[in-house]
Motif scaffolding. Structure first.
Motif, short mmCIF file in Angstrom:
data_model
loop_
_atom_site.label_atom_id
_atom_site.label_comp_id
_atom_site.label_asym_id
_atom_site.label_seq_id
_atom_site.Cartn_x
_atom_site.Cartn_y
_atom_site.Cartn_z
N ASP A 1 0.83 -1.20 0.00
CA ASP A 1 0.00 0.00 0.00
C ASP A 1 0.87 1.25 0.00
O ASP A 1 1.93 1.28 0.62
CB ASP A 1 -0.88 -0.02 1.25
N ASP B 1 -4.02 5.33 0.87
CA ASP B 1 -5.27 4.59 0.85
C ASP B 1 -5.49 3.86 2.17
O ASP B 1 -6.61 3.81 2.68
CB ASP B 1 -5.28 3.59 -0.31
N TYR C 1 -6.67 6.30 4.69
CA TYR C 1 -8.08 6.63 4.40
C TYR C 1 -8.99 5.57 5.01
O TYR C 1 -9.99 5.89 5.69
CB TYR C 1 -8.30 6.71 2.90
N ARG D 1 -12.86 9.15 -7.03
CA ARG D 1 -11.54 9.26 -6.39
C ARG D 1 -10.45 9.12 -7.43
O ARG D 1 -10.63 8.48 -8.45
CB ARG D 1 -11.37 8.18 -5.33
#
Length: 226
Positions: free
Chosen positions: A79, A83, A86, A226
């Motif tokens: 990752d 994200d 989030y 997004r």
């Protein structure tokens, strides 16, 4: 109390009574976080009857009686971090509001916690903070808030009620350092939420605000872009 009512009733509470959380309520909290962990691919965990999470700096904000808390954590892996932050912020908001529906109070702690102690206990390798939970000495007070026009803009002659409701809901969300650095933009039924680049806790703040926006706007009324 439902989640909408909880959103309006929830305020930061830093001082807690010594009253333990009943076992059946702990079970409800754990069921909720397990469901969220599976759905969002994170590793938040709940610690009860433990006082090791807050550092000495917590005394500066007069924290007291903190013995139960969520460790807001996930596994970074490949990752990019944004994200994951989030998702952690989004789920953290969900857990705080759910706890409020159970008659509990919460405090989002992004800085004044014992990072070494929490890192040893957390189930993920990327921890962004803790959420204290328990029975507050008081119910807390509303935080200072920006105006809706400072955090949102809508491309259209008439701003839909659902968009206005969502923005007002997002302004009820906790954010890092209480700066509310997000911007919500709407066009038709498409909505974007972002934060200024380089802001601390940017991904987390966007996730926190997004959860609140969805509740206020109604997820059937719009689509995220997004």
């Amino acid at each position: 109390m439902d989640m909408i009512q909880a959103m309006r009733a929830r305020h930061t509470v830093r001082q807690y009574l010594g009253k333990p959380i009943p076992a059946h309520v702990v079970e409800q909290l754990e069921e909720r976080l397990e469901t969220d962990n599976r759905e969002y691919g994170i590793a938040i965990s709940l610690m009860t009857e433990d006082s090791s999470a807050l550092g000495l700096s917590a005394k500066l904000v007069r924290a007291k009686g903190v013995r139960n808390y969520f460790m807001v954590s996930g596994n970074a892996g490949g990752d990019d971090g944004i994200d994951l932050d989030y998702r952690l912020g989004y789920v953290g908001a969900d857990l705080m509001l759910y706890a409020q529906t159970l008659g509990l109070n919460t405090w989002w702690v992004g800085g004044t916690y014992n990072r070494k102690a929490v890192a040893r206990m957390a189930q993920g390798d990327h921890t962004i903070g803790i959420i204290t939970v328990g029975y507050g000495v008081v119910q807390g007070e509303p935080h200072r808030s920006k105006r809706p026009d400072e955090v949102s803009k809508y491309d259209g002659a008439v701003v839909p009620d659902w968009f206005s409701n969502g923005v007002n809901a997002a302004l009820l969300a906790p954010t890092g350092l209480n700066r509310q650095p997000f911007m919500i933009t709407g066009s038709g039924n498409r909505v974007t939420i972002s934060s200024a680049s380089g802001m601390p806790f940017a991904g987390v703040d966007v996730g926190l605000a997004a959860c609140h926006f969805e509740l206020g706007a109604g997820s059937r009324n719009f689509d995220w872009r997004r």
